[in-house]
Write an enzyme that holds these catalytic residues in place. Structure first.
Site, PDB file in Angstrom:
ATOM      1  N   ARG A 105       0.845  -1.208   0.000  1.00  0.00           N
ATOM      2  CA  ARG A 105       0.000   0.000   0.000  1.00  0.00           C
ATOM      3  C   ARG A 105       0.876   1.253   0.000  1.00  0.00           C
ATOM      4  O   ARG A 105       1.970   1.249   0.553  1.00  0.00           O
ATOM      5  CB  ARG A 105      -0.887   0.010   1.254  1.00  0.00           C
ATOM      6  CG  ARG A 105      -1.880   1.155   1.242  1.00  0.00           C
ATOM      7  CD  ARG A 105      -2.642   1.317   2.554  1.00  0.00           C
ATOM      8  NE  ARG A 105      -3.529   2.476   2.463  1.00  0.00           N
ATOM      9  CZ  ARG A 105      -4.050   3.121   3.501  1.00  0.00           C
ATOM     10  NH1 ARG A 105      -3.793   2.710   4.723  1.00  0.00           N
ATOM     11  NH2 ARG A 105      -4.814   4.170   3.315  1.00  0.00           N
ATOM     12  N   HIS A 106       0.374   2.304  -0.616  1.00  0.00           N
ATOM     13  CA  HIS A 106       1.078   3.593  -0.617  1.00  0.00           C
ATOM     14  C   HIS A 106       1.249   4.140   0.803  1.00  0.00           C
ATOM     15  O   HIS A 106       0.665   3.623   1.754  1.00  0.00           O
ATOM     16  CB  HIS A 106       0.303   4.606  -1.473  1.00  0.00           C
ATOM     17  CG  HIS A 106      -1.076   4.846  -0.955  1.00  0.00           C
ATOM     18  ND1 HIS A 106      -1.335   5.628   0.151  1.00  0.00           N
ATOM     19  CD2 HIS A 106      -2.278   4.352  -1.351  1.00  0.00           C
ATOM     20  CE1 HIS A 106      -2.623   5.626   0.389  1.00  0.00           C
ATOM     21  NE2 HIS A 106      -3.228   4.853  -0.501  1.00  0.00           N
ATOM     22  N   HIS A 118      -3.159   0.220  -3.617  1.00  0.00           N
ATOM     23  CA  HIS A 118      -4.039   0.769  -2.588  1.00  0.00           C
ATOM     24  C   HIS A 118      -4.319  -0.259  -1.485  1.00  0.00           C
ATOM     25  O   HIS A 118      -4.009  -1.440  -1.640  1.00  0.00           O
ATOM     26  CB  HIS A 118      -5.326   1.246  -3.254  1.00  0.00           C
ATOM     27  CG  HIS A 118      -5.033   2.248  -4.344  1.00  0.00           C
ATOM     28  ND1 HIS A 118      -4.955   3.597  -4.125  1.00  0.00           N
ATOM     29  CD2 HIS A 118      -4.740   2.078  -5.668  1.00  0.00           C
ATOM     30  CE1 HIS A 118      -4.644   4.218  -5.244  1.00  0.00           C
ATOM     31  NE2 HIS A 118      -4.520   3.319  -6.202  1.00  0.00           N
TER      32      HIS A 118
END
Lengths: 282, 282
Positions: free
Chosen positions: B15-16, B200
């Site tokens: 995930r970012h 995401h």
């Protein structure tokens, strides 16, 4: 002449950054029990623990009473140093508490400022309220030891206060008085310029309070102040033409960020029709 | 042959990092209203906002739907890259969502890994569930624009999915199916090695779920998964000798840290007998 555009003396007081113990001593487990094996070998179990940790002559066990910064804590310090530079705040002298978290914060600030000529004066008198020292004053790393690991330390600095001068379980008034006496001695040495103090949450008030004509706070106001003082909080006091000091706003913006929890990929194995999570992997 | 000690293909999904909008859109105030003036000039009001922000051809207003990382977010990314290197995880290919926060996270990971030969393949098909796009699919920066600001972008990459292929308000099953179709296409291109996907929170599950033989989750399980997925969370899927894939633990430790609040030095003026806080200062 000071480098801040006028002749006034300035005092900045900054709290240290995020500490390993507060972040990882959760649910009754001491972070050191997980990070050090029986022989003292260090293995970080989280990416926010420092990748490398200083060797200390008093033994790695002393980290328990003298926590290092986390990785985030060090970044907080560098961002603050960079902000001081970006806002044209030229720091002339740095004094920091003997606590490792304060020394490392000052190192990060100097790094962020790119303040190559600045050396840290390590002053035990900046240490926090001794009421909080359940096991006596902690053992600190020595200035020559800190210099040996590459920190920019002024090893010829003679502290105003020595370990044997500390009173254990000082009253709150005594803590304010110690801080006030110390900052007067520090300021007496510098007739101009900007002095940066890197110390503890309470220091933002105890160092400036009486200097600016206030009285020591009562316990309720004191604890309220501490609770409102995040990592790398910065207070500023400025000397007026009439020689009185007064509190001013911080010359740099605040530093706000969210927390991050620990991820456990076992949640992905939830409700799998065929296969579970391979717990033995890696 | 893969560089992970065996021949198996591996998939990492990350995930970012921390995003500006989630951190600074508080109490109904959009961070951009405070950070940009009427002419689009950027002035960060907090040390955790990026000091410099990319110029974008679609106009700075598009940051509203396509948030950049905070400073902490970029550090989270670099720490994760460094951890992959420290744990001898050799990444062979990187694909990332077109969202700026994912691109910047992938840049930080590559920087932390010191992965000089790695280039990012920017794949719109990795974007999150279109149910969350109230104003349509956001405008993204173009690969050549991202390359111009110094990011290591593979500008000759032809995406599997184009903007016009997106279905708005896709059902949850459709989102899982889009992610599964995409990862099959990506894996078809690479018969060996480790593929890193930067996308995401939901991607950790949607990219691996059907690949490992699971069915798309129902909404309750889906939202539970997302809530348990912090920034830089990492899931891993490994191909077995029988060609089936299965979920494995992350090859790197988690990343845990505390939040930091904004400091207001006006609290120091509380209960002063003589003087208030100088609000005009700096």
């Amino acid at each position: 002449m000071s480098h801040n555009g006028d002749n006034s003396r300035r005092l900045l007081v900054i709290r240290h950054g995020e500490r390993c113990d507060f972040t990882f001593n959760q649910q009754g487990i001491n972070w050191m029990k997980r990070a050090f094996d029986a022989s003292g070998r260090y293995r970080p179990f989280d990416l926010n623990l420092p990748r490398n940790i200083p060797r200390r002559k008093d033994g790695y066990e002393k980290f328990a009473g003298d926590s290092p910064l986390t990785e985030m804590g060090y970044l907080q310090s560098k961002l603050t140093g960079r902000a001081l530079r970006d806002h044209n705040v030229k720091v002339d002298y740095i004094y920091c508490s003997s606590a490792l978290r304060c020394v490392q914060t000052a190192v990060g600030i100097v790094k962020g400022m790119d303040g190559r000529s600045l050396q840290l004066n390590i002053e035990p008198g900046l240490f926090e309220w001794t009421q909080w020292c359940r096991n006596g004053i902690p053992s600190w790393m020595r200035p020559d030891e800190l210099e040996n690991i590459g920190y920019p330390i002024n090893t010829s600095y003679t502290p105003f206060m020595r370990l044997e001068d500390f009173k254990l379980k000082e009253s709150l008034d005594e803590y304010y008085d110690r801080s006030y006496a110390l900052i007067r001695k520090i300021l007496k040495r510098h007739s101009q310029g900007t002095v940066l103090i890197v110390a503890h949450a309470a220091s933002l008030d105890t160092i400036t309070r009486q200097l600016c004509g206030g009285l020591p706070r009562n316990q309720d106001d004191f604890f309220y102040c501490i609770q409102q003082t995040p990592y790398l909080a910065c207070s500023q006091a400025v000397e007026q033409p009439n020689k009185l000091w007064r509190i001013a706003s911080s010359p740099i913006p605040p530093l706000t960020h969210a927390s991050n929890t620990s991820y456990n990929s076992k949640i992905l194995a939830m409700n799998y029709p065929q296969m579970g999570c391979d717990k033995g992997e890696s």
